[in-house]
Write a protein that holds these residues in place. Structure first.
Motif, PDB file in Angstrom:
ATOM      1  N   ILE A   2       0.884  -1.080  -0.030  1.00  0.00           N
ATOM      2  CA  ILE A   2       0.490   0.054  -0.056  1.00  0.00           C
ATOM      3  C   ILE A   2       1.055   1.339  -0.134  1.00  0.00           C
ATOM      4  CG2 ILE A   2      -1.775   1.558   1.161  1.00  0.00           C
ATOM      5  CD1 ILE A   2      -2.999  -1.934   2.037  1.00  0.00           C
ATOM      6  N   ALA A   3       2.101   1.553   0.668  1.00  0.00           N
ATOM      7  CA  ALA A   3       2.786   2.814   0.634  1.00  0.00           C
ATOM      8  C   ALA A   3       3.808   2.698  -0.791  1.00  0.00           C
ATOM      9  CB  ALA A   3       3.926   2.156   1.562  1.00  0.00           C
ATOM     10  N   GLU A   4       3.728   1.655  -0.641  1.00  0.00           N
ATOM     11  CA  GLU A   4       4.053   1.969  -2.959  1.00  0.00           C
ATOM     12  C   GLU A   4       3.100   1.741  -3.878  1.00  0.00           C
ATOM     13  OE1 GLU A   4       7.395   0.321  -4.792  1.00  0.00           O
ATOM     14  OE2 GLU A   4       7.507   2.038  -3.176  1.00  0.00           O
ATOM     15  N   ALA A   5       2.149   1.835  -4.477  1.00  0.00           N
ATOM     16  CA  ALA A   5       0.772   1.998  -5.086  1.00  0.00           C
ATOM     17  C   ALA A   5       1.111   4.078  -3.191  1.00  0.00           C
ATOM     18  CB  ALA A   5      -0.384   1.406  -4.127  1.00  0.00           C
ATOM     19  N   ALA A   6       0.947   4.344  -2.712  1.00  0.00           N
ATOM     20  CA  ALA A   6       0.786   5.464  -2.489  1.00  0.00           C
ATOM     21  C   ALA A   6       2.295   6.241  -3.061  1.00  0.00           C
ATOM     22  CB  ALA A   6       1.167   5.696  -0.733  1.00  0.00           C
ATOM     23  N   ARG A   7       3.515   5.680  -3.128  1.00  0.00           N
ATOM     24  CA  ARG A   7       4.209   6.880  -3.695  1.00  0.00           C
ATOM     25  C   ARG A   7       4.211   6.471  -5.158  1.00  0.00           C
ATOM     26  NH1 ARG A   7       8.316   4.829  -6.268  1.00  0.00           N
ATOM     27  NH2 ARG A   7       7.885   3.167  -6.789  1.00  0.00           N
ATOM     28  N   LEU A  23       1.660   7.475  -7.205  1.00  0.00           N
ATOM     29  CA  LEU A  23      -0.387   8.098  -7.249  1.00  0.00           C
ATOM     30  C   LEU A  23       0.141   9.481  -6.238  1.00  0.00           C
ATOM     31  CD1 LEU A  23      -2.980   8.028  -7.416  1.00  0.00           C
ATOM     32  CD2 LEU A  23      -3.191   7.455  -4.921  1.00  0.00           C
ATOM     33  N   ARG A  24      -0.205  10.398  -7.842  1.00  0.00           N
ATOM     34  CA  ARG A  24       0.567  12.142  -6.896  1.00  0.00           C
ATOM     35  C   ARG A  24      -0.983  12.107  -6.616  1.00  0.00           C
ATOM     36  NH1 ARG A  24      -3.992  14.244  -9.486  1.00  0.00           N
ATOM     37  NH2 ARG A  24      -5.386  13.748 -10.847  1.00  0.00           N
ATOM     38  N   PRO A  25      -0.006  13.483  -6.176  1.00  0.00           N
ATOM     39  CA  PRO A  25      -0.801  14.511  -4.877  1.00  0.00           C
ATOM     40  C   PRO A  25      -2.554  14.449  -5.746  1.00  0.00           C
ATOM     41  CG  PRO A  25       1.438  15.093  -5.222  1.00  0.00           C
ATOM     42  CD  PRO A  25       1.288  13.956  -6.155  1.00  0.00           C
ATOM     43  N   GLY A  26      -3.418  14.708  -4.514  1.00  0.00           N
ATOM     44  CA  GLY A  26      -4.937  14.775  -4.994  1.00  0.00           C
ATOM     45  C   GLY A  26      -5.281  13.470  -5.924  1.00  0.00           C
ATOM     46  N   GLY A  27      -4.136  12.409  -6.196  1.00  0.00           N
ATOM     47  CA  GLY A  27      -4.934  11.176  -6.642  1.00  0.00           C
ATOM     48  C   GLY A  27      -5.454  10.186  -5.861  1.00  0.00           C
ATOM     49  N   THR A  28      -6.116   9.154  -6.119  1.00  0.00           N
ATOM     50  CA  THR A  28      -7.142   8.362  -5.751  1.00  0.00           C
ATOM     51  C   THR A  28      -6.468   6.147  -6.068  1.00  0.00           C
ATOM     52  OG1 THR A  28      -9.595   9.575  -5.852  1.00  0.00           O
ATOM     53  CG2 THR A  28      -9.527   7.706  -4.894  1.00  0.00           C
ATOM     54  N   LEU A  29      -6.916   6.510  -4.640  1.00  0.00           N
ATOM     55  CA  LEU A  29      -6.626   4.607  -4.808  1.00  0.00           C
ATOM     56  C   LEU A  29      -7.511   4.050  -4.141  1.00  0.00           C
ATOM     57  CD1 LEU A  29      -4.089   2.054  -4.379  1.00  0.00           C
ATOM     58  CD2 LEU A  29      -4.578   2.943  -2.002  1.00  0.00           C
ATOM     59  N   VAL A  30      -7.970   3.274  -5.221  1.00  0.00           N
ATOM     60  CA  VAL A  30      -9.239   2.179  -4.208  1.00  0.00           C
ATOM     61  C   VAL A  30      -8.975   0.722  -4.465  1.00  0.00           C
ATOM     62  CG1 VAL A  30     -11.424   1.404  -5.375  1.00  0.00           C
ATOM     63  CG2 VAL A  30     -11.119   3.501  -5.818  1.00  0.00           C
ATOM     64  N   ALA A  31      -9.066   0.348  -3.130  1.00  0.00           N
ATOM     65  CA  ALA A  31      -8.809  -1.272  -3.248  1.00  0.00           C
ATOM     66  C   ALA A  31     -10.194  -1.902  -3.253  1.00  0.00           C
ATOM     67  CB  ALA A  31      -7.573  -1.425  -2.411  1.00  0.00           C
ATOM     68  N   ALA A  77       0.920   4.991   5.004  1.00  0.00           N
ATOM     69  CA  ALA A  77       1.526   5.317   4.230  1.00  0.00           C
ATOM     70  C   ALA A  77       0.836   7.099   3.426  1.00  0.00           C
ATOM     71  CB  ALA A  77       0.507   4.504   2.197  1.00  0.00           C
ATOM     72  N   GLY A  78       0.042   7.109   4.010  1.00  0.00           N
ATOM     73  CA  GLY A  78       0.030   9.019   4.652  1.00  0.00           C
ATOM     74  C   GLY A  78      -1.453   8.809   3.376  1.00  0.00           C
ATOM     75  N   LEU A  79      -2.309   8.544   3.232  1.00  0.00           N
ATOM     76  CA  LEU A  79      -3.590   8.559   2.691  1.00  0.00           C
ATOM     77  C   LEU A  79      -4.385   8.758   3.796  1.00  0.00           C
ATOM     78  CD1 LEU A  79      -3.075   5.204   0.361  1.00  0.00           C
ATOM     79  CD2 LEU A  79      -2.360   7.388  -0.216  1.00  0.00           C
ATOM     80  N   GLU A  80      -5.467   9.204   2.507  1.00  0.00           N
ATOM     81  CA  GLU A  80      -6.678  10.045   3.597  1.00  0.00           C
ATOM     82  C   GLU A  80      -8.016   8.816   3.693  1.00  0.00           C
ATOM     83  OE1 GLU A  80      -7.275  13.991   3.373  1.00  0.00           O
ATOM     84  OE2 GLU A  80      -5.684  14.167   3.864  1.00  0.00           O
ATOM     85  N   VAL A  81      -8.275   8.555   3.917  1.00  0.00           N
ATOM     86  CA  VAL A  81      -9.458   7.163   3.759  1.00  0.00           C
ATOM     87  C   VAL A  81     -10.466   7.938   3.744  1.00  0.00           C
ATOM     88  CG1 VAL A  81     -11.001   5.026   4.147  1.00  0.00           C
ATOM     89  CG2 VAL A  81      -8.200   5.160   4.759  1.00  0.00           C
ATOM     90  N   VAL A  82     -11.238   7.936   2.549  1.00  0.00           N
ATOM     91  CA  VAL A  82     -12.800   8.286   1.839  1.00  0.00           C
ATOM     92  C   VAL A  82     -14.275   7.305   2.318  1.00  0.00           C
ATOM     93  CG1 VAL A  82     -12.675  10.206   0.914  1.00  0.00           C
ATOM     94  CG2 VAL A  82     -12.466   8.989  -0.105  1.00  0.00           C
ATOM     95  N   ILE A 100     -14.980  -2.205  -0.514  1.00  0.00           N
ATOM     96  CA  ILE A 100     -14.201  -1.739  -0.956  1.00  0.00           C
ATOM     97  C   ILE A 100     -13.773  -0.138  -0.402  1.00  0.00           C
ATOM     98  CG2 ILE A 100     -14.386   0.188  -3.714  1.00  0.00           C
ATOM     99  CD1 ILE A 100     -16.285  -2.082  -4.246  1.00  0.00           C
ATOM    100  N   ILE A 101     -12.376   0.117  -0.738  1.00  0.00           N
ATOM    101  CA  ILE A 101     -12.175   0.990   0.627  1.00  0.00           C
ATOM    102  C   ILE A 101     -11.286   1.631  -0.315  1.00  0.00           C
ATOM    103  CG2 ILE A 101     -10.381   1.948   2.023  1.00  0.00           C
ATOM    104  CD1 ILE A 101     -10.202  -0.995   3.145  1.00  0.00           C
ATOM    105  N   VAL A 102     -11.957   3.425   0.072  1.00  0.00           N
ATOM    106  CA  VAL A 102     -11.536   4.513  -0.643  1.00  0.00           C
ATOM    107  C   VAL A 102     -10.401   4.909  -0.604  1.00  0.00           C
ATOM    108  CG1 VAL A 102     -11.855   6.443  -3.037  1.00  0.00           C
ATOM    109  CG2 VAL A 102     -13.479   4.172  -2.154  1.00  0.00           C
ATOM    110  N   ALA A 103      -9.243   5.626  -0.860  1.00  0.00           N
ATOM    111  CA  ALA A 103      -8.806   7.348  -0.587  1.00  0.00           C
ATOM    112  C   ALA A 103      -7.805   7.339  -1.388  1.00  0.00           C
ATOM    113  CB  ALA A 103      -7.195   5.852   0.500  1.00  0.00           C
ATOM    114  N   ARG A 104      -8.212   9.368  -0.658  1.00  0.00           N
ATOM    115  CA  ARG A 104      -7.170   9.573  -1.568  1.00  0.00           C
ATOM    116  C   ARG A 104      -5.171  10.092  -0.456  1.00  0.00           C
ATOM    117  NH1 ARG A 104     -12.308  11.887  -1.752  1.00  0.00           N
ATOM    118  NH2 ARG A 104     -13.143  11.159  -3.852  1.00  0.00           N
ATOM    119  N   ARG A 105      -4.903  10.736  -1.860  1.00  0.00           N
ATOM    120  CA  ARG A 105      -3.224  11.068  -1.279  1.00  0.00           C
ATOM    121  C   ARG A 105      -3.602  12.913  -1.155  1.00  0.00           C
ATOM    122  NH1 ARG A 105       2.834  10.946  -4.926  1.00  0.00           N
ATOM    123  NH2 ARG A 105       3.762  11.883  -2.418  1.00  0.00           N
ATOM    124  N   PRO A 106      -3.160  13.685   0.031  1.00  0.00           N
ATOM    125  CA  PRO A 106      -3.466  14.777   0.071  1.00  0.00           C
ATOM    126  C   PRO A 106      -2.375  15.915  -0.857  1.00  0.00           C
ATOM    127  CG  PRO A 106      -3.588  13.384   2.219  1.00  0.00           C
ATOM    128  CD  PRO A 106      -2.693  13.207   0.849  1.00  0.00           C
TER     129      PRO A 106
END
Length: 275
Positions: free
Chosen positions: A152-157, A159-167, A209-214, A269-275
């Motif tokens: 998950i840390a790699e996925a966050a790395r 990902l650009r700032p403002g981007g979204t991760l969905v797992a 990983a520094g992501l904000e779960v939404v 389904i978990i949605v998170a954004r990179r600030p």
């Protein structure tokens, strides 16, 4: 106590090298569970697995031209669906050489919007620069990773700032009694899965990983039918194989069906954004 098998990336790759063709046949071309709206939903397995792909894509908030990473691309069908319907470019990675070859032979491969690319790579050590992708998704792939925090840390790395991760992943909810623990252990051995963890584990990894779960959306009951239908399809398929492999398939079908029946097995389904 049930054994705590920890598969290596090579173990997972080998399992999918051997099982991808069968799993894709059973799951309507995809290699993930399906989503049915309710008990009256008569969608086919292919329609239901495509519907789950759409649920993930909807939460990515896509617009044409974005660069997307699919971690654990399987057969490549989800990436093609996401790229084609959203006019984005999807790069899919898989630890399975067979999957990379299968997906890479798709006619939609290319560099433009609406096209896809595939390569063999480890989700715990992504071969991409920081912030390379606008969006990242992982459908039932973090499930297999021995170090989910690192994955998950790699996925966050990347990902650009403002981007979204969905797992999207199955996980454990509640304590397992002895019988349930044995069923879970058998399923984990079959599919090369570390201890399942629960939804809170995934949220904690994303937070670290520094992501904000939404959003954390529980769809366990909507995907449960997948296990029964997969077991049924495998039992039908086994008749085409020799006696020894047919017996293995029968055992696998039993494990899959019993696993899907467990109320302690959820899916989210978990949605998170990179600030």
């Amino acid at each position: 106590m049930a054994e705590q098998h920890i598969p290596t990336a090579a173990d997972v790759g080998s399992m999918y090298d051997q099982s991808t063709d069968l799993l894709a046949e059973v799951m309507g071309g995809n290699i993930h569970l399906g989503y049915w709206r309710n008990g009256d939903d008569d969608a086919s397995v292919e329609e239901a697995t495509d519907a789950l792909t759409d649920m993930v894509a909807d939460r990515l908030a896509l617009s044409p031209g974005l660069r997307i990473l699919d971690i654990g691309c399987g057969s490549g069908k989800p990436a093609v669906q996401v790229a084609g319907t959203r006019r984005v470019h999807v790069t899919g990675i898989t630890i399975s050489a067979q999957q990379a070859e299968l997906a890479g032979a798709r006619p939609e491969v290319g560099d433009g919007a609406g096209q896809v690319a595939f390569r063999k790579a480890d989700g715990m050590d992504l071969p991409f620069a920081d912030g390379h992708f606008d969006r990242v998704y992982a459908i039932e792939s973090f499930l297999h990773m021995s170090d989910r925090a690192k994955a998950i840390a790699e996925a966050a790395r990347v990902l650009r700032p403002g981007g979204t991760l969905v797992a999207a992943n199955p996980y454990q909810q509640g304590e397992l009694d002895a019988r349930a623990a044995e069923v879970v252990a058998a399923n984990r051995r079959l599919f090369q899965i570390p201890p399942l963890g629960d939804a809170n584990d995934y949220v904690a990894h994303m937070d670290k990983a520094g992501l904000e779960v939404v959003e954390v959306l529980d769809i366990g009951e909507n995907v449960r039918r997948s296990h029964e239908l997969a077991a049924l399809a495998i039992r039908r398929t086994k008749e085409t194989f020799d006696d020894a492999f047919s017996e293995e398939l029968s055992e696998a079908a039993d494990i899959i069906e019993r696993f899907g029946d467990l109320p302690q097995v959820g899916y989210g389904i978990i949605v998170a954004r990179r600030p």
